[in-house]
Write a protein that holds these residues in place. Structure first.
Motif, PDB file in Angstrom:
ATOM      1  N   GLU A 104       1.050  -1.155  -0.370  1.00  7.71           N
ATOM      2  CA  GLU A 104      -0.327   0.239  -0.157  1.00  7.71           C
ATOM      3  C   GLU A 104       0.725   1.227   0.385  1.00  7.71           C
ATOM      4  O   GLU A 104       0.669   2.243  -0.030  1.00  7.71           O
ATOM      5  N   ARG A 105       2.235   1.463   0.304  1.00 10.08           N
ATOM      6  CA  ARG A 105       2.597   2.343   0.515  1.00 10.08           C
ATOM      7  C   ARG A 105       3.369   2.939  -1.141  1.00 10.08           C
ATOM      8  O   ARG A 105       2.837   1.869  -2.073  1.00 10.08           O
ATOM      9  N   THR A 106       3.546   4.177  -1.285  1.00 12.20           N
ATOM     10  CA  THR A 106       4.095   4.794  -2.485  1.00 12.20           C
ATOM     11  C   THR A 106       5.307   4.595  -2.760  1.00 12.20           C
ATOM     12  O   THR A 106       6.146   4.962  -2.447  1.00 12.20           O
ATOM     13  N   LEU A 107       5.408   4.098  -4.673  1.00  7.50           N
ATOM     14  CA  LEU A 107       6.799   3.830  -4.922  1.00  7.50           C
ATOM     15  C   LEU A 107       7.423   5.731  -5.317  1.00  7.50           C
ATOM     16  O   LEU A 107       6.554   6.124  -5.763  1.00  7.50           O
ATOM     17  N   VAL A 108       8.336   5.979  -5.375  1.00  8.43           N
ATOM     18  CA  VAL A 108       8.665   7.502  -5.098  1.00  8.43           C
ATOM     19  C   VAL A 108      10.227   7.434  -5.741  1.00  8.43           C
ATOM     20  O   VAL A 108      10.837   6.587  -5.185  1.00  8.43           O
ATOM     21  N   ASP A 138       7.445  20.748  -7.920  1.00 10.58           N
ATOM     22  CA  ASP A 138       8.990  21.496  -7.318  1.00 10.58           C
ATOM     23  C   ASP A 138       9.529  20.708  -7.151  1.00 10.58           C
ATOM     24  O   ASP A 138       9.234  20.846  -5.449  1.00 10.58           O
ATOM     25  N   TYR A 139      11.223  20.259  -7.438  1.00  6.78           N
ATOM     26  CA  TYR A 139      11.946  19.745  -6.539  1.00  6.78           C
ATOM     27  C   TYR A 139      13.603  19.502  -7.427  1.00  6.78           C
ATOM     28  O   TYR A 139      13.516  19.685  -7.796  1.00  6.78           O
ATOM     29  N   LEU A 140      14.249  20.293  -6.205  1.00 10.85           N
ATOM     30  CA  LEU A 140      15.952  20.206  -6.616  1.00 10.85           C
ATOM     31  C   LEU A 140      16.250  19.346  -5.150  1.00 10.85           C
ATOM     32  O   LEU A 140      16.146  19.244  -3.998  1.00 10.85           O
ATOM     33  N   GLN A 141      17.070  18.527  -5.997  1.00 14.03           N
ATOM     34  CA  GLN A 141      17.774  17.355  -5.362  1.00 14.03           C
ATOM     35  C   GLN A 141      19.175  17.974  -4.270  1.00 14.03           C
ATOM     36  O   GLN A 141      19.651  18.255  -4.823  1.00 14.03           O
ATOM     37  N   PRO A 142      18.772  18.322  -2.847  1.00 15.80           N
ATOM     38  CA  PRO A 142      19.751  18.541  -2.497  1.00 15.80           C
ATOM     39  C   PRO A 142      21.172  18.033  -2.936  1.00 15.80           C
ATOM     40  O   PRO A 142      21.007  16.961  -3.314  1.00 15.80           O
ATOM     41  N   PRO A 143      22.496  18.801  -3.135  1.00 18.52           N
ATOM     42  CA  PRO A 143      24.002  18.268  -2.825  1.00 18.52           C
ATOM     43  C   PRO A 143      24.579  16.589  -2.026  1.00 18.52           C
ATOM     44  O   PRO A 143      23.774  17.008  -0.443  1.00 18.52           O
ATOM     45  N   TYR A 144      24.744  15.659  -2.369  1.00 15.77           N
ATOM     46  CA  TYR A 144      25.361  15.336  -1.132  1.00 15.77           C
ATOM     47  C   TYR A 144      26.735  15.195  -0.626  1.00 15.77           C
ATOM     48  O   TYR A 144      26.732  14.656   0.775  1.00 15.77           O
ATOM     49  N   THR A 145      27.245  15.708  -1.225  1.00 12.82           N
ATOM     50  CA  THR A 145      28.495  16.151  -0.632  1.00 12.82           C
ATOM     51  C   THR A 145      28.610  17.868  -0.396  1.00 12.82           C
ATOM     52  O   THR A 145      27.766  18.818  -0.871  1.00 12.82           O
ATOM     53  N   SER A 146      29.457  18.757   0.280  1.00 11.99           N
ATOM     54  CA  SER A 146      29.631  19.997   0.315  1.00 11.99           C
ATOM     55  C   SER A 146      30.783  20.763  -0.833  1.00 11.99           C
ATOM     56  O   SER A 146      29.875  21.788  -1.026  1.00 11.99           O
ATOM     57  N   GLU A 147      30.957  19.604  -1.929  1.00 10.65           N
ATOM     58  CA  GLU A 147      31.095  20.181  -3.008  1.00 10.65           C
ATOM     59  C   GLU A 147      30.248  20.078  -3.939  1.00 10.65           C
ATOM     60  O   GLU A 147      30.512  20.030  -5.295  1.00 10.65           O
ATOM     61  N   PRO A 162      -1.497  14.353  -3.657  1.00  8.82           N
ATOM     62  CA  PRO A 162      -2.038  14.910  -3.409  1.00  8.82           C
ATOM     63  C   PRO A 162      -1.006  16.379  -2.677  1.00  8.82           C
ATOM     64  O   PRO A 162       0.017  15.986  -2.766  1.00  8.82           O
ATOM     65  N   LEU A 163      -0.994  17.314  -2.944  1.00  7.06           N
ATOM     66  CA  LEU A 163       0.405  18.908  -3.131  1.00  7.06           C
ATOM     67  C   LEU A 163       0.904  18.371  -1.776  1.00  7.06           C
ATOM     68  O   LEU A 163       2.148  18.251  -1.641  1.00  7.06           O
ATOM     69  N   SER A 164       0.305  18.524  -0.691  1.00  8.56           N
ATOM     70  CA  SER A 164       0.287  18.114   0.350  1.00  8.56           C
ATOM     71  C   SER A 164       1.640  17.042   0.753  1.00  8.56           C
ATOM     72  O   SER A 164       2.215  17.182   1.452  1.00  8.56           O
ATOM     73  N   ASP A 165       0.716  16.219   0.089  1.00  7.30           N
ATOM     74  CA  ASP A 165       1.732  14.204   0.370  1.00  7.30           C
ATOM     75  C   ASP A 165       3.101  14.649  -0.283  1.00  7.30           C
ATOM     76  O   ASP A 165       3.890  14.603   0.405  1.00  7.30           O
ATOM     77  N   LEU A 166       2.733  15.516  -0.959  1.00  2.50           N
ATOM     78  CA  LEU A 166       3.857  15.315  -2.162  1.00  2.50           C
ATOM     79  C   LEU A 166       5.024  16.344  -1.153  1.00  2.50           C
ATOM     80  O   LEU A 166       5.768  16.119  -0.902  1.00  2.50           O
ATOM     81  N   GLU A 167       4.806  17.824  -0.374  1.00  2.00           N
ATOM     82  CA  GLU A 167       5.233  18.202   0.368  1.00  2.00           C
ATOM     83  C   GLU A 167       5.537  17.648   1.118  1.00  2.00           C
ATOM     84  O   GLU A 167       7.115  17.696   1.577  1.00  2.00           O
ATOM     85  N   GLN A 168       5.652  16.500   2.232  1.00  2.00           N
ATOM     86  CA  GLN A 168       5.706  16.462   3.131  1.00  2.00           C
ATOM     87  C   GLN A 168       6.632  14.527   2.556  1.00  2.00           C
ATOM     88  O   GLN A 168       7.670  14.547   3.276  1.00  2.00           O
ATOM     89  N   ILE A 169       7.123  14.297   1.171  1.00  2.00           N
ATOM     90  CA  ILE A 169       7.318  12.970   0.802  1.00  2.00           C
ATOM     91  C   ILE A 169       8.914  14.687   0.316  1.00  2.00           C
ATOM     92  O   ILE A 169      10.390  13.728   1.455  1.00  2.00           O
ATOM     93  N   LYS A 170       8.652  15.264   0.217  1.00  2.00           N
ATOM     94  CA  LYS A 170      10.003  16.074   0.223  1.00  2.00           C
ATOM     95  C   LYS A 170      10.586  16.264   1.167  1.00  2.00           C
ATOM     96  O   LYS A 170      11.882  16.381   1.233  1.00  2.00           O
ATOM     97  N   ALA A 171       9.977  16.741   2.358  1.00  2.00           N
ATOM     98  CA  ALA A 171      10.168  17.740   3.434  1.00  2.00           C
ATOM     99  C   ALA A 171      10.895  15.643   4.026  1.00  2.00           C
ATOM    100  O   ALA A 171      12.256  15.737   4.569  1.00  2.00           O
ATOM    101  N   ASP A 172      10.575  14.570   4.155  1.00  2.00           N
ATOM    102  CA  ASP A 172      11.158  13.753   4.449  1.00  2.00           C
ATOM    103  C   ASP A 172      12.612  13.148   3.624  1.00  2.00           C
ATOM    104  O   ASP A 172      13.418  13.063   4.178  1.00  2.00           O
ATOM    105  N   LEU A 173      12.640  13.370   2.295  1.00  2.11           N
ATOM    106  CA  LEU A 173      14.102  13.590   1.876  1.00  2.11           C
ATOM    107  C   LEU A 173      14.882  13.857   1.585  1.00  2.11           C
ATOM    108  O   LEU A 173      16.131  13.662   2.145  1.00  2.11           O
ATOM    109  N   TYR A 174      14.688  15.310   1.832  1.00  2.00           N
ATOM    110  CA  TYR A 174      15.326  16.306   2.920  1.00  2.00           C
ATOM    111  C   TYR A 174      16.211  15.656   3.280  1.00  2.00           C
ATOM    112  O   TYR A 174      17.303  15.709   4.304  1.00  2.00           O
TER     113      TYR A 174
END
Length: 183
Positions: A104-108, A138-147, A162-174
């Protein structure tokens, strides 16, 4: 082909040093530098939610997938198949297995923008054929390293959310995957 992988208890212990080196080399060649987690981190358990899953046919390593189990989401960070294993439906079988594992989980997962390259367009088409769709966020993958640099990407999901779920997923990924602050 008899695929062996375990999304819950996977480890590198079944792989020889030569297989690990072949996977590392293919990883470094296959992903742009800014989309690569340092290899040492991939091989060490970073968090309870993280999985490094070797993809094997009997005793031969064919690739790997790294994923994160984050509540109602299973995030595929990297999927790699070795060059000699491509074109045999392996990627499809792996994604189908991950979708089954998701239940039942979402694959992202993240993908480059469609016009970024021919490969990016093919990759997006591949995931679309398996039922995933680009999400309107809108999604921007953060850098893996300081460089490293942040990378503009799309999120693709196995369900339209829904956008609210996507915003939560984005926050969790970050927070969990990148250890970064959300912008």
């Amino acid at each position: 082909m008899i695929l062996n992988f375990d999304f819950n208890g996977a480890s590198t212990s079944s792989l020889s040093s030569a297989e690990l080196e072949a996977l590392r080399s293919a990883y470094l060649e296959s992903f742009p530098a800014d989309e690569q987690r340092p290899w040492e981190q991939i091989l060490s358990p970073m968090a309870e939610e993280f999985r490094f899953v070797p993809i094997c046919d009997q005793d031969e390593a064919l690739g790997f997938v790294t994923l994160w189990v984050l509540g109602k989401v299973v995030y595929v960070e990297h999927l790699l198949t070795l060059q000699q294993s491509r074109g045999r439906g392996l990627g499809t079988r792996v994604i189908e297995s991950i979708l089954e594992y998701c239940g039942e989980r979402t694959l992202v997962l993240e993908v480059e923008h469609e016009g970024a390259s021919d490969m990016a367009s093919r990759r997006i088409g591949f995931y679309r054929r398996l039922g995933l769709s680009i999400q309107p966020i809108d999604y921007l993958q953060p850098p893996y390293t300081s460089e490293g640099a942040a990378v503009p990407l799309h999120l693709m999901c196995s369900k339209d959310l829904p956008l609210s779920d996507l915003e939560q997923i984005k926050a969790d990924l970050y927070r969990y995957v990148y250890r970064a602050e959300i912008d």
